[in-house]
Design a protein around this motif. Structure first.
Motif, short mmCIF file in Angstrom:
data_model
loop_
_atom_site.label_atom_id
_atom_site.label_comp_id
_atom_site.label_asym_id
_atom_site.label_seq_id
_atom_site.Cartn_x
_atom_site.Cartn_y
_atom_site.Cartn_z
N CYS A 9 15.88 6.73 1.11
CA CYS A 9 14.77 6.65 2.08
C CYS A 9 13.51 6.16 1.38
O CYS A 9 13.33 6.40 0.18
CB CYS A 9 14.52 8.00 2.76
N ARG A 10 12.67 5.49 2.12
CA ARG A 10 11.45 4.92 1.56
C ARG A 10 10.26 5.33 2.42
O ARG A 10 10.12 4.90 3.55
CB ARG A 10 11.54 3.39 1.51
N GLY A 11 9.43 6.19 1.87
CA GLY A 11 8.24 6.63 2.58
C GLY A 11 8.54 7.70 3.62
O GLY A 11 8.98 7.39 4.72
N THR A 12 8.30 8.97 3.27
CA THR A 12 8.60 10.07 4.18
C THR A 12 7.66 10.06 5.37
O THR A 12 6.44 10.04 5.21
CB THR A 12 8.49 11.42 3.46
N LEU A 13 8.21 10.10 6.59
CA LEU A 13 7.41 10.11 7.81
C LEU A 13 7.50 11.42 8.58
O LEU A 13 6.55 11.83 9.25
CB LEU A 13 7.85 8.97 8.75
N SER A 14 8.65 12.10 8.52
CA SER A 14 8.84 13.30 9.33
C SER A 14 9.83 14.23 8.66
O SER A 14 10.66 13.80 7.85
CB SER A 14 9.35 12.92 10.73
N VAL A 15 9.74 15.52 8.99
CA VAL A 15 10.63 16.52 8.41
C VAL A 15 11.00 17.54 9.49
O VAL A 15 10.22 17.81 10.41
CB VAL A 15 9.99 17.25 7.22
N LYS A 16 12.20 18.10 9.37
CA LYS A 16 12.66 19.14 10.29
C LYS A 16 13.79 19.90 9.62
O LYS A 16 14.60 19.31 8.88
CB LYS A 16 13.14 18.52 11.61
N TYR A 17 13.87 21.21 9.88
CA TYR A 17 14.96 22.02 9.37
C TYR A 17 15.72 22.59 10.55
O TYR A 17 15.15 23.20 11.44
CB TYR A 17 14.43 23.16 8.49
N LEU A 19 0.81 -1.22 0.00
CA LEU A 19 0.00 0.00 0.00
C LEU A 19 0.85 1.28 0.00
O LEU A 19 0.52 2.23 -0.71
CB LEU A 19 -0.92 0.00 1.22
N LEU A 20 1.92 1.30 0.79
CA LEU A 20 2.67 2.54 0.96
C LEU A 20 3.80 2.65 -0.07
O LEU A 20 4.50 1.68 -0.32
CB LEU A 20 3.25 2.61 2.38
N PRO A 21 3.98 3.82 -0.66
CA PRO A 21 4.99 3.98 -1.71
C PRO A 21 6.41 3.95 -1.15
O PRO A 21 6.63 4.22 0.04
CB PRO A 21 4.65 5.37 -2.28
N ASN A 22 7.37 3.67 -2.02
CA ASN A 22 8.78 3.61 -1.62
C ASN A 22 9.50 4.94 -1.78
O ASN A 22 10.60 5.12 -1.27
CB ASN A 22 9.51 2.54 -2.43
N SER A 23 8.91 5.87 -2.51
CA SER A 23 9.60 7.14 -2.77
C SER A 23 9.59 8.03 -1.53
O SER A 23 8.79 7.85 -0.61
CB SER A 23 8.91 7.88 -3.92
N CYS A 24 10.52 8.99 -1.52
CA CYS A 24 10.56 10.04 -0.50
C CYS A 24 10.44 11.38 -1.19
O CYS A 24 11.07 11.60 -2.23
CB CYS A 24 11.87 9.99 0.28
N GLY A 25 9.69 12.28 -0.58
CA GLY A 25 9.58 13.61 -1.16
C GLY A 25 9.15 14.64 -0.13
O GLY A 25 8.46 14.30 0.84
N VAL A 26 9.56 15.89 -0.33
CA VAL A 26 9.13 17.00 0.51
C VAL A 26 8.87 18.21 -0.37
O VAL A 26 9.51 18.39 -1.41
CB VAL A 26 10.17 17.36 1.60
N SER A 27 7.92 19.02 0.05
CA SER A 27 7.68 20.31 -0.60
C SER A 27 7.96 21.41 0.40
O SER A 27 7.73 21.25 1.61
CB SER A 27 6.23 20.42 -1.10
N ILE A 60 7.47 26.68 -3.19
CA ILE A 60 8.80 27.19 -3.54
C ILE A 60 9.66 26.11 -4.18
O ILE A 60 10.37 26.35 -5.15
CB ILE A 60 9.50 27.74 -2.27
N ASP A 61 9.61 24.91 -3.64
CA ASP A 61 10.51 23.86 -4.12
C ASP A 61 9.95 22.49 -3.75
O ASP A 61 9.19 22.36 -2.78
CB ASP A 61 11.90 24.03 -3.49
N THR A 62 10.30 21.48 -4.52
CA THR A 62 9.96 20.10 -4.21
C THR A 62 11.19 19.23 -4.45
O THR A 62 11.85 19.36 -5.48
CB THR A 62 8.78 19.58 -5.05
N LEU A 63 11.50 18.36 -3.49
CA LEU A 63 12.70 17.54 -3.54
C LEU A 63 12.30 16.07 -3.46
O LEU A 63 11.46 15.70 -2.64
CB LEU A 63 13.63 17.89 -2.36
N TRP A 64 12.92 15.22 -4.28
CA TRP A 64 12.51 13.82 -4.37
C TRP A 64 13.68 12.85 -4.25
O TRP A 64 14.81 13.16 -4.63
CB TRP A 64 11.83 13.54 -5.71
N ASP A 65 13.37 11.68 -3.74
CA ASP A 65 14.15 10.46 -3.97
C ASP A 65 13.12 9.49 -4.54
O ASP A 65 12.48 8.72 -3.81
CB ASP A 65 14.76 9.93 -2.68
N VAL A 66 12.91 9.56 -5.85
CA VAL A 66 11.77 8.88 -6.48
C VAL A 66 11.85 7.37 -6.34
O VAL A 66 10.83 6.70 -6.11
CB VAL A 66 11.68 9.28 -7.98
N LYS A 67 13.04 6.80 -6.46
CA LYS A 67 13.20 5.34 -6.45
C LYS A 67 13.45 4.78 -5.05
O LYS A 67 13.59 3.57 -4.88
CB LYS A 67 14.35 4.94 -7.37
#
Length: 360
Positions: free
Chosen positions: A332-340, A304-312, A321-328
């Motif tokens: 990382c597989r499946g983005t869960l959390s973000v922090k700067y 069910l859950l995708p393997n790609s990682c991405g953030v906007s 402003i921007d979108t960043l991917w690890d498509v394959k």
């Protein structure tokens, strides 16, 4: 006699094959699903995608090693203490910190830890999604806690600290205590809750409800509004301090998940984790989801859950402003959390420790 024995063995194999097929058929197609499968249809609207890129592969490193091979815990939540130490939460209930090039377990909750956040006094707030509880730990030379602040809630996902008044905002994604089960049920009862404690007195209230899978939440720096991701609608809502709400953004190149505010080049931004929209096509197929719901849980998430990682990255007005991917899913597989933090972007995933990415 040898020929008869061979025929007997062949017959036994045929009977075993037919019996296995019948058992599998009954299990997948005739027995009721152990999980409630919803009938609501989700919006398959696909906005124009920014060009898919490999920014995360080219500019990030896994903290502590290769996430896909060596370290087997995920990074469901990310936060930094006052001294700049990185802490993460994992679905196995552990809270870890990264010091001296090593991940070490600090505390372990009884259930499953998702969102975490430090306050100005270095108290660590933890969401226990399995028990539906908001906890607080005093992290120092001796770990004191947990202090139970709220419980008997549903699946809790993301948390944000209000900088001006110190209250806690957090999301209840749905009423169940398992993320995948909530996806299958297509519940629309997600909520945003607020918890405050002042002068020894605590208060809590529901700010928003009937959200179709409330995932991420973040307050702005002035605490005049919060934004909330309504994941299965593919949009982000804004809730003002006076009680008014509106659609803030609905054209992201993926489904919005957890949210974190950031200051990048002296400008206030919001970082949003992304989930591929292909998951909606699976959820809209009731026959397929009924079959998947009967499989073991580890297979459910793999399918069910995708393997790609991405953030906007969006500005304070909701402009992309921007979108960043690890498509394959290389790192990382499946983005869960973000922090700067300190001119670096940290991205937590299902596959292991977070990524550390140079981003300015």
């Amino acid at each position: 006699k040898a020929a008869m024995d061979a025929n007997d063995n062949t017959l036994k194999l045929q009977i075993a094959f037919i019996a296995s097929f019948l058992i599998l058929f009954i299990f997948l197609f005739l027995l009721p699903s152990p999980v409630s499968v919803g009938t609501k249809k989700v919006n398959l609207r696909r906005p124009d995608y920014l060009s898919l890129n490999s920014y995360l592969v080219d500019n990030c490193k896994v903290i502590g090693g290769n996430s896909n091979k060596k370290l087997k815990f995920n990074s469901a939540g990310i936060s930094f203490s006052k001294d700049g130490t990185l802490y993460i939460s994992s679905s196995d209930g552990t809270i870890r910190r990264y010091r001296g090039g090593v991940w070490e377990v600090v505390v372990k909750v009884e259930g499953s830890s998702t969102g975490i956040e430090f306050d100005e006094d270095d108290n660590l707030y933890v969401l226990d999604s399995q028990r539906g509880a908001l906890l607080r730990y005093m992290i120092g030379k001796e770990n004191i806690g947990p202090e139970l602040l709220m419980d008997n809630l549903g699946y809790l996902k993301d948390i944000s600290l209000a900088e001006q008044h110190g209250c806690i905002y957090f999301t209840e994604t749905h009423k169940q205590n398992n993320y995948i089960s909530g996806l299958f049920s297509l519940e629309g009862g997600g909520r945003v809750l607020k918890y405050c404690k002042k002068d020894g007195n605590s208060t809590s209230e529901v700010l928003m409800d009937n959200i179709f899978f409330a995932d991420g939440v973040s307050a702005d720096s002035s605490d005049s509004f919060i934004i909330v991701s309504e994941m299965l609608e593919g949009r982000i809502l804004r809730f003002w301090e006076d009680g008014k709400s509106e659609i803030w953004e609905e054209s992201l190149p993926g489904l919005p998940g957890t949210i974190s505010k950031a200051v990048i080049n002296d400008k206030e931004m919001f970082i949003v984790s992304l989930i591929e929209r292909g998951i909606l096509e699976v959820l809209n197929n009731r026959f397929l989801t009924t079959i998947i719901a009967k499989l073991p849980r580890f297979l459910q998430s793999r399918i069910l859950l995708p393997n790609s990682c991405g953030v906007s990255i969006l500005n304070k007005d909701g402009v992309l402003i921007d979108t960043l991917w690890d498509v394959k899913g290389h790192l990382c597989r499946g983005t869960l959390s973000v922090k700067y933090y300190d001119e670096h972007l940290y991205i937590g995933s299902r596959s292991g420790p977070p990524l550390r990415c140079s981003y300015r």
